[in-house]
Write a protein that holds these residues in place. Structure first.
Motif, PDB file in Angstrom:
ATOM      1  N   ASN A 107      35.811   1.284 -22.307  1.00  0.00           N
ATOM      2  CA  ASN A 107      36.559   1.721 -21.179  1.00  0.00           C
ATOM      3  C   ASN A 107      36.086   2.930 -20.260  1.00  0.00           C
ATOM      4  OD1 ASN A 107      38.982   0.418 -21.136  1.00  0.00           O
ATOM      5  ND2 ASN A 107      40.061   1.714 -22.830  1.00  0.00           N
ATOM      6  N   GLY A 108      36.127   2.831 -19.024  1.00  0.00           N
ATOM      7  CA  GLY A 108      35.785   4.048 -18.306  1.00  0.00           C
ATOM      8  C   GLY A 108      34.439   3.869 -17.748  1.00  0.00           C
ATOM      9  N   VAL A 109      33.630   2.985 -18.048  1.00  0.00           N
ATOM     10  CA  VAL A 109      32.025   2.977 -17.711  1.00  0.00           C
ATOM     11  C   VAL A 109      32.007   2.440 -16.444  1.00  0.00           C
ATOM     12  CG1 VAL A 109      31.244   2.603 -20.132  1.00  0.00           C
ATOM     13  CG2 VAL A 109      31.747   0.722 -18.958  1.00  0.00           C
ATOM     14  N   GLY A 110      32.828   1.577 -15.829  1.00  0.00           N
ATOM     15  CA  GLY A 110      32.708   1.430 -14.428  1.00  0.00           C
ATOM     16  C   GLY A 110      32.810  -0.304 -14.202  1.00  0.00           C
ATOM     17  N   THR A 112      35.295  -2.289 -13.917  1.00  0.00           N
ATOM     18  CA  THR A 112      36.141  -2.778 -12.839  1.00  0.00           C
ATOM     19  C   THR A 112      35.625  -2.539 -11.399  1.00  0.00           C
ATOM     20  OG1 THR A 112      38.023  -2.473 -14.313  1.00  0.00           O
ATOM     21  CG2 THR A 112      38.672  -3.041 -12.052  1.00  0.00           C
ATOM     22  N   ARG A 138      45.080  -2.222 -19.936  1.00  0.00           N
ATOM     23  CA  ARG A 138      44.982  -1.004 -19.032  1.00  0.00           C
ATOM     24  C   ARG A 138      45.692  -1.643 -17.576  1.00  0.00           C
ATOM     25  NH1 ARG A 138      41.670   2.181 -16.045  1.00  0.00           N
ATOM     26  NH2 ARG A 138      39.973   0.533 -15.866  1.00  0.00           N
ATOM     27  N   GLN A 144      43.561  -2.003  -9.916  1.00  0.00           N
ATOM     28  CA  GLN A 144      42.277  -1.518  -9.182  1.00  0.00           C
ATOM     29  C   GLN A 144      41.572  -2.728  -8.643  1.00  0.00           C
ATOM     30  OE1 GLN A 144      40.588   0.882 -12.324  1.00  0.00           O
ATOM     31  NE2 GLN A 144      38.685   1.016 -11.291  1.00  0.00           N
ATOM     32  N   THR A 251      25.676   2.483 -14.719  1.00  0.00           N
ATOM     33  CA  THR A 251      26.529   3.195 -13.471  1.00  0.00           C
ATOM     34  C   THR A 251      26.218   4.662 -13.563  1.00  0.00           C
ATOM     35  OG1 THR A 251      28.422   3.269 -14.867  1.00  0.00           O
ATOM     36  CG2 THR A 251      28.165   1.309 -13.777  1.00  0.00           C
ATOM     37  N   ASP A 254      24.322   8.326  -9.755  1.00  0.00           N
ATOM     38  CA  ASP A 254      24.205   9.485  -8.941  1.00  0.00           C
ATOM     39  C   ASP A 254      24.755  10.580  -9.515  1.00  0.00           C
ATOM     40  OD1 ASP A 254      26.926   7.915  -9.319  1.00  0.00           O
ATOM     41  OD2 ASP A 254      27.804   9.083  -8.016  1.00  0.00           O
ATOM     42  N   GLY A 277      24.677   1.510 -10.440  1.00  0.00           N
ATOM     43  CA  GLY A 277      25.725   2.019  -9.830  1.00  0.00           C
ATOM     44  C   GLY A 277      25.293   3.521  -9.333  1.00  0.00           C
ATOM     45  N   VAL A 278      25.273   3.812  -8.011  1.00  0.00           N
ATOM     46  CA  VAL A 278      25.130   5.023  -7.363  1.00  0.00           C
ATOM     47  C   VAL A 278      26.255   5.725  -6.856  1.00  0.00           C
ATOM     48  CG1 VAL A 278      22.510   4.621  -7.579  1.00  0.00           C
ATOM     49  CG2 VAL A 278      24.067   3.883  -5.541  1.00  0.00           C
ATOM     50  N   GLY A 279      27.635   5.374  -7.102  1.00  0.00           N
ATOM     51  CA  GLY A 279      28.681   6.063  -6.526  1.00  0.00           C
ATOM     52  C   GLY A 279      30.081   5.133  -6.672  1.00  0.00           C
ATOM     53  N   GLU A 280      31.004   5.456  -6.152  1.00  0.00           N
ATOM     54  CA  GLU A 280      32.515   4.891  -6.592  1.00  0.00           C
ATOM     55  C   GLU A 280      32.688   3.808  -5.247  1.00  0.00           C
ATOM     56  OE1 GLU A 280      35.473   7.716  -8.577  1.00  0.00           O
ATOM     57  OE2 GLU A 280      34.217   8.998  -7.091  1.00  0.00           O
TER      58      GLU A 280
HETATM   59  P1  GDP Z   1      36.397   0.460 -16.598  1.00  0.00           P
HETATM   60  O1  GDP Z   1      37.207   1.170 -17.414  1.00  0.00           O
HETATM   61  O2  GDP Z   1      35.120  -0.049 -17.274  1.00  0.00           O
HETATM   62  O3  GDP Z   1      36.789  -0.671 -15.728  1.00  0.00           O
HETATM   63  O4  GDP Z   1      35.949   1.691 -15.258  1.00  0.00           O
HETATM   64  P2  GDP Z   1      36.262   1.818 -14.006  1.00  0.00           P
HETATM   65  O5  GDP Z   1      35.695   0.770 -12.925  1.00  0.00           O
HETATM   66  O6  GDP Z   1      37.713   1.995 -13.717  1.00  0.00           O
HETATM   67  O7  GDP Z   1      35.401   3.223 -13.480  1.00  0.00           O
HETATM   68  C1  GDP Z   1      35.937   4.351 -14.287  1.00  0.00           C
HETATM   69  C2  GDP Z   1      35.523   5.534 -13.286  1.00  0.00           C
HETATM   70  O8  GDP Z   1      34.368   5.545 -13.069  1.00  0.00           O
HETATM   71  C3  GDP Z   1      36.205   5.287 -11.720  1.00  0.00           C
HETATM   72  O9  GDP Z   1      36.721   6.589 -11.334  1.00  0.00           O
HETATM   73  C4  GDP Z   1      35.042   4.746 -10.770  1.00  0.00           C
HETATM   74  O10 GDP Z   1      35.545   5.182  -9.558  1.00  0.00           O
HETATM   75  C5  GDP Z   1      33.984   5.501 -11.436  1.00  0.00           C
HETATM   76  N1  GDP Z   1      32.767   4.941 -11.153  1.00  0.00           N
HETATM   77  C6  GDP Z   1      32.228   3.592 -11.490  1.00  0.00           C
HETATM   78  N2  GDP Z   1      30.976   3.287 -11.133  1.00  0.00           N
HETATM   79  C7  GDP Z   1      30.624   4.511 -10.546  1.00  0.00           C
HETATM   80  C8  GDP Z   1      29.388   4.898 -10.240  1.00  0.00           C
HETATM   81  O11 GDP Z   1      28.187   4.238 -10.085  1.00  0.00           O
HETATM   82  N3  GDP Z   1      29.032   6.357  -9.761  1.00  0.00           N
HETATM   83  C9  GDP Z   1      30.381   7.064  -9.780  1.00  0.00           C
HETATM   84  N4  GDP Z   1      30.050   8.580  -9.520  1.00  0.00           N
HETATM   85  N5  GDP Z   1      31.384   6.879 -10.407  1.00  0.00           N
HETATM   86  C10 GDP Z   1      31.614   5.724 -10.815  1.00  0.00           C
END
Ligand code: GDP
Length: 299
Positions: A107-110, A112, A138, A144, A251, A254, A277-280
């Motif tokens: 969870n939270g790694v990025g 989605t 979630r 999202q 991810t 950045d 991943g280098v940003g949101e």
């Molecule tokens: P999931 O739980 O794995 O699906 O994670 P999410 O896609 O919901 O991402 C969790 C948070 O990490 C969100 O606030 C995203 O905007 C942020 N995020 C994802 N990828 C990146 C990235 O490459 N850089 C930055 N700075 N934030 C990211």
């Protein structure tokens, strides 16, 4: 300077504050090498790789007077050597119709966000994409992904909170087949605290998608957050027990103070690092390049 390099460099610069301090040495004696090694470990390369990089360096430069720029160049070359074998682009096999890509990670790694970025990436190449909101645990993940679907013009198969992800995956592939889509991305839950349940959930998704195509999933991408540092290594180990991971996406490079983790991952797992991943934002996804990354890491 490519976009990959400039964006990544800002993040990686934070990894290497110590390294920059160590780069003031001009004479490469044992003390200087030790300091460099410590700096590499602090940037999360891990002791094994840091040791190897420094050993290579010792052989070629020991006792010599070198400029900081020469040190940077030589270190980057050593690091690139570790990264090159794993810097493999993500090239889905589109002879499968659709190519089924399962996306896993804590969870939270990025996950989605990365699926949304990949939808844009492949959409931009003229591929038609379907996304499955399989993280039904979630509620926010479902919403999202729907937002990403609107942004990227790709259909999103979603259910109610708590819906069966395997059922959604089934729907997603059915839909993709009907509309002749090229690739289906299946988002999944990342409840690692309940490993048994997650393992079962992933196994069920795989069972169901094999009803369509027994060679699916054609890729299983594990998403890792660079800011978790060495923890990422443990996540790879645990997920590989559950599914056959075919490649990694790292991810948050950045903002990472720990960009060296990619080097540690390369060394420890040998898994392809496809994308970073280098940003949101939707465009903040880059193909992984060993040389550019190594150069960014050493400052
Ligand atoms: P999931 O739980 O794995 O699906 O994670 P999410 O896609 O919901 O991402 C969790 C948070 O990490 C969100 O606030 C995203 O905007 C942020 N995020 C994802 N990828 C990146 C990235 O490459 N850089 C930055 N700075 N934030 C990211």
């Amino acid at each position: 300077m490519s976009g990959f390099f400039s964006r990544l460099k800002q993040g990686l610069a934070r990894s290497t504050q110590k390294l920059n301090a160590a780069l003031t040495h001009r004479h490469l004696d044992e003390a200087a090498l030790e300091e460099l090694e410590e700096a590499l470990i602090a940037a999360d390369l891990g002791p094994a790789v840091a040791g190897r990089v420094i050993d290579g360096f010792r052989k070629s430069r020991f006792g010599k007077d070198v400029t900081p720029a020469e040190i940077q160049e030589a270190l980057a070359a050593e690091i690139a050597r570790v990264l090159e074998p794993v810097a493999i682009p993500f090239e889905p096999d589109f002879t499968h119709k659709p190519h089924v890509c399962l996306v896993v990670g804590v969870n939270g790694v990025g996950k989605t966000t990365t699926i949304g970025k990949m939808a844009r990436w492949f959409g931009g190449q003229g591929k038609s994409v379907v996304m499955v909101a399989g993280d039904t645990f979630r509620a926010a993940a479902v919403e999202q992904l729907q937002v990403w679907g609107e942004r990227t013009n790709a259909p999103v198969i979603a259910g109610k909170p708590g819906a069966d992800p395997a059922g959604l995956a089934f729907e997603g592939i059915k839909r993709a087949r009907e509309q002749g889509a090229d690739i289906v991305f299946i988002d999944t839950a990342g409840r690692l605290h309940n490993k048994g349940a997650l393992m079962e959930e992933l196994a069920k998704i795989i069972r169901v998608i094999r009803k369509f195509d027994e060679t699916a999933p054609h890729s299983v991408l594990l998403v890792l957050d660079a800011t978790t540092g060495q923890n990422a290594l443990e996540q790879v180990r645990v997920f590989r027990e559950m599914v056959s991971v075919t490649g990694l996406i790292v991810t948050k490079l950045d903002g990472s103070a720990r960009g060296g983790i990619v080097v540690a991952l390369a060394e420890a797992t040998g898994l392809p690092v496809h994308l970073v991943g280098v940003g949101e934002q939707v465009e903040d996804l880059r193909a992984f390049s060993a040389a550019e990354y190594a150069r960014g890491l050493v400052g």
